[in-house]
Design a protein around this motif. Structure first.
Motif, PDB file in Angstrom:
ATOM      1  N   ASN A 114       5.291   6.917   1.086  1.00 34.62           N
ATOM      2  CA  ASN A 114       4.734   6.227   2.262  1.00 34.62           C
ATOM      3  C   ASN A 114       4.387   4.810   1.857  1.00 34.62           C
TER       4      ASN A 114
ATOM      5  N   GLY B 211      -2.025  -1.330   7.017  1.00 34.47           N
ATOM      6  CA  GLY B 211      -1.109  -1.471   8.152  1.00 34.47           C
ATOM      7  C   GLY B 211      -0.455  -0.138   8.492  1.00 34.47           C
TER       8      GLY B 211
ATOM      9  N   SER C  56      -0.963  12.002  -2.924  1.00 35.40           N
ATOM     10  CA  SER C  56      -1.858  10.965  -3.482  1.00 35.40           C
ATOM     11  C   SER C  56      -2.570  10.243  -2.357  1.00 35.40           C
ATOM     12  N   LYS C  57      -3.658   9.570  -2.689  1.00 35.10           N
ATOM     13  CA  LYS C  57      -4.302   8.644  -1.751  1.00 35.10           C
ATOM     14  C   LYS C  57      -3.468   7.366  -1.731  1.00 35.10           C
ATOM     15  N   PRO C  58      -3.653   6.542  -0.719  1.00 33.65           N
ATOM     16  CA  PRO C  58      -2.848   5.295  -0.674  1.00 33.65           C
ATOM     17  C   PRO C  58      -3.392   4.264  -1.659  1.00 33.65           C
TER      18      PRO C  58
ATOM     19  N   ARG D 104       2.367   2.606   8.396  1.00 36.03           N
ATOM     20  CA  ARG D 104       3.247   2.986   7.294  1.00 36.03           C
ATOM     21  C   ARG D 104       4.543   3.627   7.767  1.00 36.03           C
TER      22      ARG D 104
ATOM     23  N   SER E 227       3.166   0.783   3.427  1.00 33.38           N
ATOM     24  CA  SER E 227       2.851  -0.213   4.449  1.00 33.38           C
ATOM     25  C   SER E 227       2.500  -1.500   3.726  1.00 33.38           C
TER      26      SER E 227
ATOM     27  N   VAL F 129       0.888  -1.170   0.000  1.00 30.41           N
ATOM     28  CA  VAL F 129       0.000   0.000   0.000  1.00 30.41           C
ATOM     29  C   VAL F 129       0.923   1.217   0.000  1.00 30.41           C
TER      30      VAL F 129
ATOM     31  N   GLY G 108       1.413   5.510  -0.813  1.00 33.54           N
ATOM     32  CA  GLY G 108       0.894   6.850  -1.094  1.00 33.54           C
ATOM     33  C   GLY G 108       2.074   7.801  -1.240  1.00 33.54           C
TER      34      GLY G 108
END
Ligand code: ADP
Ligand code: MG
Length: 484
Positions: free
Chosen positions: A206, A217, A165-167, A219, A208, A15, A17
């Motif tokens: 970022n 989870g 950005s969004k994850p 990050r 995770s 995941v 971002g």
């Protein structure tokens, strides 16, 4: 490369971002009139505002704001007509004000999106949380003197856009595609030059890991990545580090990490516990920013065609494959060059020549298209010679290499070297007769059923003509003569 990592206890999913800092193209800084030119002597572009002198007053540079609006429109964001500049308080030697002016709760742009294209031709929409405007800090110089550190404030106060950005990213490849696409868009709208090696675009990544489909989870953030390749490597390393912790039953500590390029490792910089309390509050020296709808409309009306629209047009109108279209639109200069060559000509032929021939030679020579020794009209002339059967495709490649080398026009090289294709049936028949008279044995074998020999005859005729006979005509005439 996969989106997942197989651990001993099962599958883990990325995941990711990204927070991208993009330096705004503007002659002067965000809140002062000092120049933003890159590469000047240290501390020659510093106004009292940038030096954090007591009593100085920031005055907003509307060019930077217009650039942020333009970028916001390009990422299909919501432009907020009301936004607020806050002070983000912290101490650092390269931050003489003792705070950075940024936007926190009310950014100028929210909720955008960006489409990434993967190598297999698939597309994915990545959400963008926000775009806000803020000041850059100066630069500490640790390599000028063994005993001292210095500070260069030329960069202090330069306008930045932070694009968060969004994850939504699920692999280092997707993250790389996102950064490349964002850079391409910024260059199209000319709001940031996107030069990561100069630091005008920097990425905080970022990441995770989670079991597919489960909750996100904890990050870690890897700071200040200045190349797409380093970012991918940092993400891969960090993912494996986190998987090791998770598989051993441990917990990932939320922290900020740095990527050590030499060692290929990420290292802890500070943990969440030590995280700064920035004490954000609205900057009392600046009024909230209110934008007129007309200003936004005017910028919207001046937007150039963006990469996605261009790519779809190249596919729909020119019949290009998704891959070819992606390659051609990534840089606006390449797309413009392509359109100039393709105008009035075979679109796919033009695309092939750019992608496999021109880009290949430019790459080898370490040149960009703006320095191409072969201009668009010159390449167009070469393609015309292929289309009207003056030269064969194979000869064209040799001519092209020479054009690239010497800058000569295609027609001139054809004349000089006598490379004109022979399309005169009589002349071709004469060469074929000559070859058949020489190879009576083979003609016999062919006529008694050894079809495979046809290729041999084509080769002999081409050779005898010095490679200049039109291959299609050779095939036709040879067939009638041998079979007749
Ligand atoms: P902060 O305010 O602490 O910086 P944000 O919510 O602004 O946190 O998120 C910063 C970045 O981290 C965004 O790009 C976001 O997409 C990403 N992010 C948030 N949560 C996660 C997570 N669990 N895993 C990976 N990235 C994440
Ligand atoms: Mg954040």
């Amino acid at each position: 490369m996969a989106n997942t990592i197989e651990g001993a206890t099962g599958t883990w999913e990325y995941v990711i971002g990204l927070e991208v800092h993009a330096q705004i193209i503007s002659n002067s800084k965000l809140f002062s009139g000092a120049s933003t030119e890159f590469g000047s002597e240290p501390n020659t572009q510093v106004s009292p505002v940038d030096a954090g002198m007591p009593g100085m007053l920031p005055v907003i540079n509307m060019t930077c704001i217009e650039q942020a609006v333009k970028t916001g429109l390009a990422i299909e964001g919501t432009i907020n007509r009301y936004s607020v500049f806050d002070r983000k308080n912290y101490f650092y030697p390269d931050l003489p004000q003792g705070y950075q002016i940024s936007q926190f709760k009310q950014p100028i742009v929210s909720e955008g999106r960006l489409v990434i294209e993967m190598e297999d031709g698939s597309e994915k929409v990545i959400g963008i949380e926000r775009l806000h405007v803020e000041q850059d800090a100066g630069k500490s110089l640790h390599d000028q003197d063994p005993g001292h550190s210095y500070v260069d404030l030329n960069r202090s106060g330069v306008g930045l856009m932070e694009i968060v950005s969004k994850p939504d990213l699920r692999s280092p490849e997707e993250a790389a595609a996102y950064v490349r696409k964002l850079r391409s868009i910024l260059r199209y709208v000319e709001t940031c030059d996107g030069n990561m090696q100069d630091g005008s675009m920097r990425v905080d990544a970022n990441v995770s890991m989670r079991r597919p489909g489960e909750e996100y989870g904890t990050r870690c953030e890897i700071k200040n990545l200045n190349s797409v390749r380093f970012m991918s490597r940092a993400l891969e390393y960090e993912a494996l580090r986190q998987v090791d912790i998770l598989e051993a039953g441990g917990k990932v500590a939320q922290e900020t990490r740095l990527f050590d390029v030499g060692r290929g490792e990420t290292r802890s910089m500070r943990s969440k516990e030590e995280a700064h309390d920035y004490r954000y509050f609205p900057d009392p020296d600046l009024l909230p920013l209110r934008l007129e709808q007309e200003l936004i409309n005017g910028i919207a009306a001046s937007m150039p065609e963006l990469p996605d629209a261009k790519r779809h047009r190249f596919m729909a109108d020119f019949g290009l494959s998704p891959y070819d279209a992606s390659v051609l639109v990534a840089e606006k200069e390449n797309a413009d060059f392509y359109e100039a060559v393709a105008e009035g000509r075979d679109k796919k032929l033009a695309a092939n020549w750019l992608i496999s021939e021109l880009f290949g030679l430019l790459n080898k020579a370490g040149k960009g298209i703006e320095d191409s020794p072969v201009s668009a009209p010159a390449l167009g002339e070469l393609l015309d010679l292929i289309s009207d059967d003056t030269i064969s495709g194979r000869t064209a490649k040799e001519i092209f290499a020479e054009m690239f080398e010497t800058g000569k026009a295609a027609g001139v090289i054809v004349e000089e070297k006598g490379l004109k294709q022979v399309t005169d049936t009589g002349a071709i028949e004469a060469v074929i007769d000559e070859v058949m008279a020489r190879e009576t044995q083979k003609v016999e074998e062919y006529r008694s059923g050894k079809d495979k020999l046809f290729g041999f005859f084509v080769g002999q005729v081409m050779k005898a003509s010095g490679g200049k006979a039109n291959p299609k005509m050779v095939n036709e005439v040879l067939k009638t003569k041998l079979d007749g």
